[in-house]
Enzyme design. Structure first.
Site, PDB file in Angstrom:
ATOM      1  N   SER A 114     102.492  81.323 106.011  1.00 51.56           N
ATOM      2  CA  SER A 114     101.940  80.083 106.554  1.00 51.56           C
ATOM      3  C   SER A 114     100.856  79.626 105.589  1.00 51.56           C
ATOM      4  CB  SER A 114     101.340  80.334 107.937  1.00 51.56           C
ATOM      5  OG  SER A 114     100.478  79.293 108.339  1.00 51.56           O
ATOM      6  N   TYR A 152      95.760  85.038 113.936  1.00 47.23           N
ATOM      7  CA  TYR A 152      97.019  84.550 113.360  1.00 47.23           C
ATOM      8  C   TYR A 152      96.920  84.503 111.838  1.00 47.23           C
ATOM      9  CZ  TYR A 152     100.813  81.419 112.067  1.00 47.23           C
ATOM     10  OH  TYR A 152     101.928  80.872 111.471  1.00 47.23           O
TER      11      TYR A 152
END
Length: 259
Positions: free
Chosen positions: A156, A169
């Site tokens: 990501s 995350y």
């Protein structure tokens, strides 16, 4: 979730995909995993699709087969090391080898740290980090037995920056980036490693957010989002390169977004 701006790209025209490969994809029931399956099937690769939602996998595999592709499926929980080993071995048994593993499965239940949602932290670590490690542990011996292979690990833009509510995350995606680079450095040409880091992309990831404030903020953040097919195109590009070319990192963001 509703995005105000989207981009559509659903028709795939294979562009020199190279020889057909055996590709296993985790988290293939929706989002980036599903889009990758569609793109790689269009490129002529043979696929084993894995996810927890077997009903979706079955429907996708049937659709790809009906369209001239080759796709099979198997239930998969990436948090279970034995399940991942069985998934990888199924690819080898059904197709004779495993050339590419796309470690795509991931979850993103964002929340501020002071909410102390430790069960969600554990879930992200189990899926996003241990899931990738389980994939490497299962596939590396199989790939080397057959002369080499390729890991495509989905991270990501959170692997490069941290934002409020996303500390855990982002930590998991930083870990995926570190693991990918370590595996690349430890390989001697037989194993290729590609890290693909999507920016805001249409998917079901945000559906895992249970914190109301974080969920509302994500609606705004995702106002401009890429289609999952854009990430699939990046993966297909890396997979199609000749054996002597290792595409190490690809970051894909919406052109209209500053994130």
């Amino acid at each position: 979730m509703t995005e105000s701006t989207t981009y559509e790209s659903t028709t795939y025209e294979p562009a020199s995909p190279g020889p057909a490969k055996v590709v296993a994809i985790t988290g293939a029931s929706s989002g980036i995993g599903e889009a990758t399956a569609r793109r790689l099937a269009a490129d002529g690769h043979r696929l084993l699709l894995g996810a927890r939602r077997s009903d979706r996998l079955e429907g996708l595999a049937k659709e790809l087969d009906a369209g001239g592709g080759t796709a099979q499926f198997q239930h998969l929980d990436v948090t279970d090391a034995a399940d991942v080993r069985a998934f990888v071995h199924a690819a080898e048994e059904r197709f004779g080898r495993l050339d590419v593993l796309v470690n795509n499965a991931g979850v993103m239940p964002l929340s501020p740290l002071d909410e102390l949602r430790t069960d969600e932290w554990d879930r992200m670590i189990d899926v996003n980090v241990r899931g990738v490690l389980h994939g490497i542990a299962a596939a590396l011996p199989v790939m080397r037995k057959h002369g080499g292979g390729h890991f495509v690990n989905i991270a990501s833009v959170g692997a490069y920056e941290v934002s409020p509510t996303a500390a855990v995350y982002c930590a998991t995606k930083f870990a995926v980036r570190a693991i990918s680079e370590g595996l690349r450095q430890e390989s001697t040409g037989d194993i290729r490693v590609t890290l693909v880091s999507p920016g805001v992309t249409k998917s079901e990831l945000a559906d895992h957010i249970t914190d109301p404030a974080a969920r509302a903020a994500m609606r705004t953040y995702r106002a401009v989002a890429l289609p999952a097919s854009a990430i699939a195109d990046a993966i297909a590009y890396a997979v199609a390169q000749p054996p002597q070319v290792d595409v190490n990192e690809i970051v894909v963001r919406p052109a209209a977004s500053a994130q």
